[in-house]
Design a protein around this motif. Sequence first.
Motif, PDB file in Angstrom:
ATOM      1  N   THR A 294      25.121  37.721  12.895  1.00  9.21           N
ATOM      2  CA  THR A 294      25.125  37.996  14.330  1.00  9.21           C
ATOM      3  C   THR A 294      24.867  36.744  15.157  1.00  9.21           C
ATOM      4  OG1 THR A 294      24.118  40.092  13.706  1.00  9.21           O
ATOM      5  CG2 THR A 294      24.263  39.612  16.057  1.00  9.21           C
ATOM      6  N   ASP A 394      32.829  43.293  14.280  1.00 13.59           N
ATOM      7  CA  ASP A 394      31.735  43.323  13.305  1.00 13.59           C
ATOM      8  C   ASP A 394      32.030  44.414  12.290  1.00 13.59           C
ATOM      9  OD1 ASP A 394      29.379  42.687  12.079  1.00 13.59           O
ATOM     10  OD2 ASP A 394      28.087  43.715  13.519  1.00 13.59           O
ATOM     11  N   GLU A 395      31.632  44.207  11.047  1.00 11.94           N
ATOM     12  CA  GLU A 395      31.903  45.191   9.987  1.00 11.94           C
ATOM     13  C   GLU A 395      33.380  45.558  10.031  1.00 11.94           C
ATOM     14  OE1 GLU A 395      29.324  45.916   8.095  1.00 11.94           O
ATOM     15  OE2 GLU A 395      27.648  45.330   9.363  1.00 11.94           O
ATOM     16  N   GLY A 552      24.872  47.773   9.221  1.00 12.81           N
ATOM     17  CA  GLY A 552      24.457  46.894  10.301  1.00 12.81           C
ATOM     18  C   GLY A 552      23.093  47.001  10.953  1.00 12.81           C
TER      19      GLY A 552
HETATM   20 MG    MG Z   1      25.516  42.724  11.000  1.00 14.54          MG
END
Ligand code: MG
Length: 689
Positions: A294, A394-395, A552
């Motif tokens: 992140t 993200d992901e 996450g």
């Molecule tokens: Mg993450």
Amino acid sequence: MLTLTTEIININKVGKVIAQRLKKLNIQTAQDLLYFFPFRYENYSQLSKINNLKIGDNVNIVGTVELIQNKRSPRKRINITECLVSDDSASIKIIWFNQPFIIKNLHSGDKISLAGKVEEDFSGVIMKSPIYEKIYSNANIHTQGMVPVYHSTSNITQKQIRFLTKQIIDLTDKIEEWLTDDIIKNNSLLPLNQALKKIHFPLNNNDILNARKRIAFDELFLLQLQSQITKKELKNNKAKKIKFIKKETQKFVNNLPFKLTDDQKKSAWQILQDLEKDIPMSRLLEGDVGSGKTVVAVMAMLNVVLNKKQAVLMVPTEILAKQHFESISKMLADFKITVGLITRSNKLINKNLKNKKQKLNSKIITQNSQIIIGTHALLQKKIKFDNLALVIIDEQHRFGVKQRKSIIEKSNSKYFPHLLSMTATPIPRSLALALYGDLNVSIINEMPKGRKNIITKIISEQKRNDAYKFIKEQIKNNKQIFVICPLIDISDKMGVKSAKEEYKKLNEKIFPDIKIGILHGKIKSKEKNQIMLDFLNNKIKILVATSVVEVGVDIPNATVMMIEGADRFGLAQLHQFRGRVGRSEYQSYCFLFSDNESKKTLDRLNALTKYNNGFELAKIDLKLRGPGEIYGTSQKGFPELKIASLFDYQLINQAKIEAEKIIIKDPELNNHPKIKNKLNKLINNTHLE
Ligand code: MG
Ligand code: ADP
């Protein structure tokens, strides 16, 4: 007449209710059903004699019903159907839970075939809830031969899926072959219709392997085509150059409460260099859970904002979006940056100048924020960005091709945004490049300093209370606990833990004076957010949850991850769960509970206690699964690949070579209409689980 496009509701024995349930599995037409693949097979090709059964084996027996009756269990309010079945060698007791209607189907004297696991209880050898099938002829599909097992929800039984699939299996002959004869011949593939038939109803392991190979090839070949076309597209487009602003970036880094790892610095540097070019970046940032992706993403976004442009961060869940919104706003508090949040239930803006959150509509948020964080809600038609220069996903494995594509197309200008995808899926660089030829790859291998390895243990039922004592101690020291369960609700699968039951038990019996929360997919988003926030703020000490917490979320104060029914999750998923703890300098623990004591399960869980590295675990997982088993789709990190394995280097290469051959000669695929059509369908149809 049945055709491939026949709506599922028009198939024999499918009513409104079943149709609705199938729809939840993305099955709407006959063809969808044919493409709903089994993820493993039970091998019942050998009949067992009752006097030869071994505890723990999965077996198929054929016998006669001697006795059958319903009973009520005295303590719990459940119905038990007891049945005695015998063959010419011996007899065995069979029980089913909460299925009283079975006695309407089965009567003494009926010949039946049973498939299931042999167990032992106080009364001796027994089978609990086996699959059963009356024998009328020799066409038994549920209990004999290689029996397919599908990923399903509790609402549709394996039997129903098999029954429906069997009915329409001959429609496979109407499926169009879309590969050229050359490709089929060069790569020794089965014709598509045969592969589809065999994947559902194989006669032996060889059938399974060949069917899988063909279908896996299709998936990989499409992925390769897609990737090579994207690569071309990127080359033909221009992006806005983002200048690296050294002074402010340094200020950001110096303000962090920790020192960046070398890998974080290196990845950030690679990304910032890409951003300075006018060719759109397309980079994958790979790092195991907790490796600190992140903050690298934030460095990129910060530079975009300092260049007076917008950056978007798309994440797969509301919880994660909210958390990123809070933590990123905080990280950037000194920089006077406006951060927006767009999810289905939250539309917020955080002007750090006043540090005041405000509810606004999406349009105002997109116009006024420099960084926008959101879920799929960002993909709504009405959302556009005037000044978009960077998209971060993200992901990324949780999004389909179409979703990834459509977020990039949110820019109102003629410039293409730079793209950064992030994933914890541990794949080696060479493989990532082979799979996604259009991407550059940055890898964070090194965990932040001071992280302790998470101590992972398999805990037996006898030691359960010790685990609870331990948890009490941790909470006394102000730490927090996750408890993961495989199911939401009490099920008729006896013994499988559900979040609601565990929550009740912990709340009423084990920890009556500790604040406990529960989180699962059926809870409304608004409530979910509140619960997550309360957990983050240490108001809730124990969070009982289903797999919704898989991706996450970051609760640095949580030190124990307790997983019930651990045998019901794949290794990669267990590793993800475990990654929710051990995110700070505190020693963290992962406790695995499982009442399945087969060697295979123990081997799998033991691997988790030995290895802390996602890539190792993925390899072991694959090794421990026989040819009859494959990864669950969502565990693999590539939604396009239902069947193909990441470790099948040879097939990946074959697909790559074939894709290159075609794209070189026919870049627009105009001479390959069937292939073009298939690719377009893939792009437009990728659903999200
Ligand atoms: Mg993450
Ligand atoms: P992931 O790669 O799984 O997305 P995160 O970015 O959520 O991981 O980071 C996990 C945790 O580690 C966060 O609490 C973050 O603040 C912290 N962190 C990140 N980088 C470092 C570092 N270099 N040193 C110490 N802690 C770090």
